[in-house]
Design a protein around this motif. Structure first.
Motif, PDB file in Angstrom:
ATOM      1  N   MET A 120     -10.359   0.352 -71.458  1.00 52.08           N
ATOM      2  CA  MET A 120      -9.093   0.439 -71.380  1.00 52.08           C
ATOM      3  C   MET A 120      -8.496   1.292 -70.250  1.00 52.08           C
ATOM      4  SD  MET A 120      -8.002  -2.048 -73.182  1.00 52.08           S
ATOM      5  CE  MET A 120      -6.022  -1.715 -73.594  1.00 52.08           C
ATOM      6  N   GLY A 121      -9.254   2.493 -70.237  1.00 54.69           N
ATOM      7  CA  GLY A 121      -8.604   3.530 -69.063  1.00 54.69           C
ATOM      8  C   GLY A 121      -9.179   2.978 -67.820  1.00 54.69           C
ATOM      9  N   LEU A 122     -10.130   2.206 -67.713  1.00 54.33           N
ATOM     10  CA  LEU A 122     -10.498   1.658 -66.329  1.00 54.33           C
ATOM     11  C   LEU A 122      -9.645   0.402 -65.849  1.00 54.33           C
ATOM     12  CD1 LEU A 122     -14.466   1.923 -66.624  1.00 54.33           C
ATOM     13  CD2 LEU A 122     -13.132   3.118 -64.977  1.00 54.33           C
ATOM     14  N   LEU A 123      -9.474  -0.307 -67.065  1.00 52.45           N
ATOM     15  CA  LEU A 123      -8.514  -1.542 -66.945  1.00 52.45           C
ATOM     16  C   LEU A 123      -7.092  -1.020 -66.322  1.00 52.45           C
ATOM     17  CD1 LEU A 123      -9.479  -3.912 -69.855  1.00 52.45           C
ATOM     18  CD2 LEU A 123     -10.094  -4.288 -67.526  1.00 52.45           C
ATOM     19  N   ASP A 124      -6.656   0.051 -67.040  1.00 56.20           N
ATOM     20  CA  ASP A 124      -5.227   0.728 -66.330  1.00 56.20           C
ATOM     21  C   ASP A 124      -5.449   1.127 -64.879  1.00 56.20           C
ATOM     22  OD1 ASP A 124      -2.748   1.728 -66.902  1.00 56.20           O
ATOM     23  OD2 ASP A 124      -3.681   3.810 -66.713  1.00 56.20           O
ATOM     24  N   ARG A 125      -6.695   1.587 -64.492  1.00 59.27           N
ATOM     25  CA  ARG A 125      -6.935   1.956 -63.085  1.00 59.27           C
ATOM     26  C   ARG A 125      -6.771   0.838 -62.100  1.00 59.27           C
ATOM     27  NH1 ARG A 125     -12.210   5.883 -62.948  1.00 59.27           N
ATOM     28  NH2 ARG A 125     -11.532   5.794 -60.659  1.00 59.27           N
ATOM     29  N   VAL A 126      -7.341  -0.157 -62.745  1.00 57.04           N
ATOM     30  CA  VAL A 126      -7.335  -1.285 -61.779  1.00 57.04           C
ATOM     31  C   VAL A 126      -6.180  -2.609 -62.037  1.00 57.04           C
ATOM     32  CG1 VAL A 126      -9.702  -1.365 -61.499  1.00 57.04           C
ATOM     33  CG2 VAL A 126      -8.783  -2.716 -63.226  1.00 57.04           C
ATOM     34  N   LYS A 180      -4.263  -7.845 -69.249  1.00 56.91           N
ATOM     35  CA  LYS A 180      -5.179  -8.831 -69.437  1.00 56.91           C
ATOM     36  C   LYS A 180      -6.445  -8.575 -70.099  1.00 56.91           C
ATOM     37  CE  LYS A 180      -2.642 -11.025 -66.381  1.00 56.91           C
ATOM     38  NZ  LYS A 180      -2.179 -12.743 -66.618  1.00 56.91           N
ATOM     39  N   CYS A 181      -6.502  -7.502 -70.928  1.00 57.44           N
ATOM     40  CA  CYS A 181      -7.690  -7.062 -71.557  1.00 57.44           C
ATOM     41  C   CYS A 181      -8.146  -8.201 -72.731  1.00 57.44           C
ATOM     42  CB  CYS A 181      -7.365  -5.864 -72.535  1.00 57.44           C
ATOM     43  SG  CYS A 181      -6.293  -6.004 -73.772  1.00 57.44           S
ATOM     44  N   ASP A 182      -7.362  -9.013 -73.011  1.00 59.26           N
ATOM     45  CA  ASP A 182      -7.727 -10.128 -74.140  1.00 59.26           C
ATOM     46  C   ASP A 182      -7.729 -11.629 -73.333  1.00 59.26           C
ATOM     47  OD1 ASP A 182      -7.760  -8.459 -76.283  1.00 59.26           O
ATOM     48  OD2 ASP A 182      -5.570  -8.494 -76.504  1.00 59.26           O
ATOM     49  N   SER A 183      -7.673 -11.643 -72.265  1.00 60.58           N
ATOM     50  CA  SER A 183      -7.719 -12.831 -71.345  1.00 60.58           C
ATOM     51  C   SER A 183      -9.307 -13.178 -71.181  1.00 60.58           C
ATOM     52  CB  SER A 183      -6.850 -12.876 -69.970  1.00 60.58           C
ATOM     53  OG  SER A 183      -5.627 -12.448 -70.245  1.00 60.58           O
ATOM     54  N   GLN A 225      -7.811 -10.635 -59.540  1.00 59.11           N
ATOM     55  CA  GLN A 225      -7.947 -10.188 -60.920  1.00 59.11           C
ATOM     56  C   GLN A 225      -9.340 -10.277 -61.473  1.00 59.11           C
ATOM     57  OE1 GLN A 225      -5.115 -12.551 -62.882  1.00 59.11           O
ATOM     58  NE2 GLN A 225      -3.352 -11.317 -62.618  1.00 59.11           N
ATOM     59  N   GLN A 226     -10.220 -11.256 -61.151  1.00 58.25           N
ATOM     60  CA  GLN A 226     -11.815 -11.257 -61.705  1.00 58.25           C
ATOM     61  C   GLN A 226     -12.443 -10.393 -60.874  1.00 58.25           C
ATOM     62  OE1 GLN A 226     -13.551 -14.921 -62.276  1.00 58.25           O
ATOM     63  NE2 GLN A 226     -11.526 -15.958 -61.877  1.00 58.25           N
ATOM     64  N   GLN A 227     -11.983  -9.889 -59.576  1.00 53.72           N
ATOM     65  CA  GLN A 227     -12.796  -8.936 -58.728  1.00 53.72           C
ATOM     66  C   GLN A 227     -12.600  -7.491 -59.248  1.00 53.72           C
ATOM     67  OE1 GLN A 227     -15.605  -8.621 -57.529  1.00 53.72           O
ATOM     68  NE2 GLN A 227     -15.558  -9.232 -55.595  1.00 53.72           N
ATOM     69  N   ARG A 228     -11.228  -7.355 -59.677  1.00 53.29           N
ATOM     70  CA  ARG A 228     -10.900  -6.219 -60.090  1.00 53.29           C
ATOM     71  C   ARG A 228     -11.485  -5.721 -61.436  1.00 53.29           C
ATOM     72  NH1 ARG A 228      -4.822  -7.573 -59.479  1.00 53.29           N
ATOM     73  NH2 ARG A 228      -4.396  -5.846 -60.951  1.00 53.29           N
ATOM     74  N   PRO A 256     -18.146 -15.658 -68.920  1.00 52.77           N
ATOM     75  CA  PRO A 256     -17.052 -16.578 -68.799  1.00 52.77           C
ATOM     76  C   PRO A 256     -16.584 -16.841 -70.291  1.00 52.77           C
ATOM     77  CG  PRO A 256     -19.124 -17.795 -68.494  1.00 52.77           C
ATOM     78  CD  PRO A 256     -19.491 -16.454 -68.261  1.00 52.77           C
ATOM     79  N   HIS A 257     -17.695 -16.508 -71.453  1.00 63.60           N
ATOM     80  CA  HIS A 257     -17.556 -16.477 -72.717  1.00 63.60           C
ATOM     81  C   HIS A 257     -16.981 -15.244 -73.266  1.00 63.60           C
ATOM     82  CE1 HIS A 257     -21.181 -15.146 -72.405  1.00 63.60           C
ATOM     83  NE2 HIS A 257     -21.428 -14.481 -73.700  1.00 63.60           N
ATOM     84  N   LYS A 258     -16.762 -14.170 -72.737  1.00 65.56           N
ATOM     85  CA  LYS A 258     -16.120 -12.875 -73.126  1.00 65.56           C
ATOM     86  C   LYS A 258     -14.876 -12.616 -72.678  1.00 65.56           C
ATOM     87  CE  LYS A 258     -20.866 -11.004 -73.971  1.00 65.56           C
ATOM     88  NZ  LYS A 258     -20.524 -10.772 -75.349  1.00 65.56           N
ATOM     89  N   THR A 259     -13.985 -12.016 -73.216  1.00 65.42           N
ATOM     90  CA  THR A 259     -12.890 -11.373 -72.723  1.00 65.42           C
ATOM     91  C   THR A 259     -12.921 -10.332 -71.698  1.00 65.42           C
ATOM     92  OG1 THR A 259     -12.533  -9.676 -74.443  1.00 65.42           O
ATOM     93  CG2 THR A 259     -11.758 -12.005 -74.740  1.00 65.42           C
ATOM     94  N   VAL A 260     -12.054  -9.993 -70.937  1.00 64.53           N
ATOM     95  CA  VAL A 260     -11.801  -9.061 -69.870  1.00 64.53           C
ATOM     96  C   VAL A 260     -12.418  -7.674 -70.416  1.00 64.53           C
ATOM     97  CG1 VAL A 260     -10.562  -7.582 -68.494  1.00 64.53           C
ATOM     98  CG2 VAL A 260     -10.247  -9.941 -68.405  1.00 64.53           C
ATOM     99  N   LEU A 261     -11.970  -7.433 -71.549  1.00 71.64           N
ATOM    100  CA  LEU A 261     -12.279  -6.052 -72.281  1.00 71.64           C
ATOM    101  C   LEU A 261     -13.816  -5.850 -72.666  1.00 71.64           C
ATOM    102  CD1 LEU A 261     -11.601  -3.460 -73.634  1.00 71.64           C
ATOM    103  CD2 LEU A 261     -10.962  -4.613 -75.380  1.00 71.64           C
TER     104      LEU A 261
END
Length: 243
Positions: free
Chosen positions: A120-126, A131-134, A143-146, A92-97
């Motif tokens: 970043m490539g994987l976040l693009d796939r999902v 949302k990388c900095d969220s 979104q959390q499951q992705r 919870p204390h870390k960003t998506v990235l």
């Protein structure tokens, strides 16, 4: 025929309760297997035994031809076996990235720059680059499951295990997670999925396994299981869930 996973005569107990009874499973590389069945039938335990989250009382487990039944060093094994749970288990204390970077950077020793490029490539796939900095609390359950799927893929696993990945989601969020899983299947990922999403099972699975009381009651291709099941227990289950 090459089998990426073999489970031979597995017996698993929780206290005095036997959860898996001489359970056998062979999984080919690239195969998509969906396990269905009532709650308490042992479906999730099968997944947890494959990646050695649960010890077994007897039997043998092989991964890529090597026995892993009593393997004590599990860190390398788990880089090859990705797992997505019912709950997302993000930091919870870390960003998506940062969540996606963590394992390849810490466990595999990949440089931070390379890990970030992979992430970043994987976040693009999902579908979550934006949302990388969220932080997880800022995301919907879907979104959390992705993100959790992207995190598992960051280790470049040979197989992905999904333990009811949509069961904790609101109904309108289920589709976005299943879409990501369908794309993985189309790309040839070896997958074992425990789910109650019967339309997904029918569409994606190479093989359906129906379990009850710790054993495989029936297995086959989707059209046979869903349209012409042989065992009365299978028929009863499918009738009750009204797939």
């Amino acid at each position: 025929m090459n089998h990426i996973v073999e489970m031979c005569n597995i017996r698993k107990f929780f206290g005095s309760i036997q959860v898996l009874k001489d359970f056998n499973l062979k999984l080919r590389e690239g195969e998509k297997v969906v396990i269905i069945g009532p709650s308490g039938s042992g479906k999730s335990t099968v997944l947890r035994c494959i990646n050695r989250l649960e010890p077994i009382q007897s039997g043998n487990i092989f991964f890529e031809g090597q026995e892993i039944t009593d393997k004590t060093d599990l860190s390398m094994l788990r880089t090859k076996i990705g797992m997505v749970f019912q709950r997302f288990n993000l930091f919870p204390h870390k960003t998506v990235l940062e969540n996606v970077i963590e394992a390849p950077f810490i466990v595999r020793g990949i440089s931070r720059d390379k890990a970030q490029q992979i992430a970043m490539g994987l976040l693009d796939r999902v579908g979550l680059v934006d949302k990388c900095d969220s932080y997880p609390k800022e995301l919907s359950g879907g979104q959390q499951q992705r993100v959790a799927i992207a995190r598992a893929l960051a280790m470049n696993p040979k197989i992905m295990l999904f333990d009811e990945p949509t069961s904790a989601l609101d109904p309108e969020l289920v589709g976005e997670v299943l879409l990501v899983m369908k794309r993985l299947a189309e790309e040839g990922m070896t997958m074992v999925v425990v789910t109650h999403e019967m339309d997904f099972a029918r569409e994606v699975a190479d093989r359906i396994i129906f379990m009850d009381q710790g054993v495989i009651v029936e297995e086959g291709v989707p059209i046979d299981i869903f349209e012409n099941p042989v065992q009365e227990r299978t028929k009863m289950f499918l009738k009750r869930i009204r797939y």
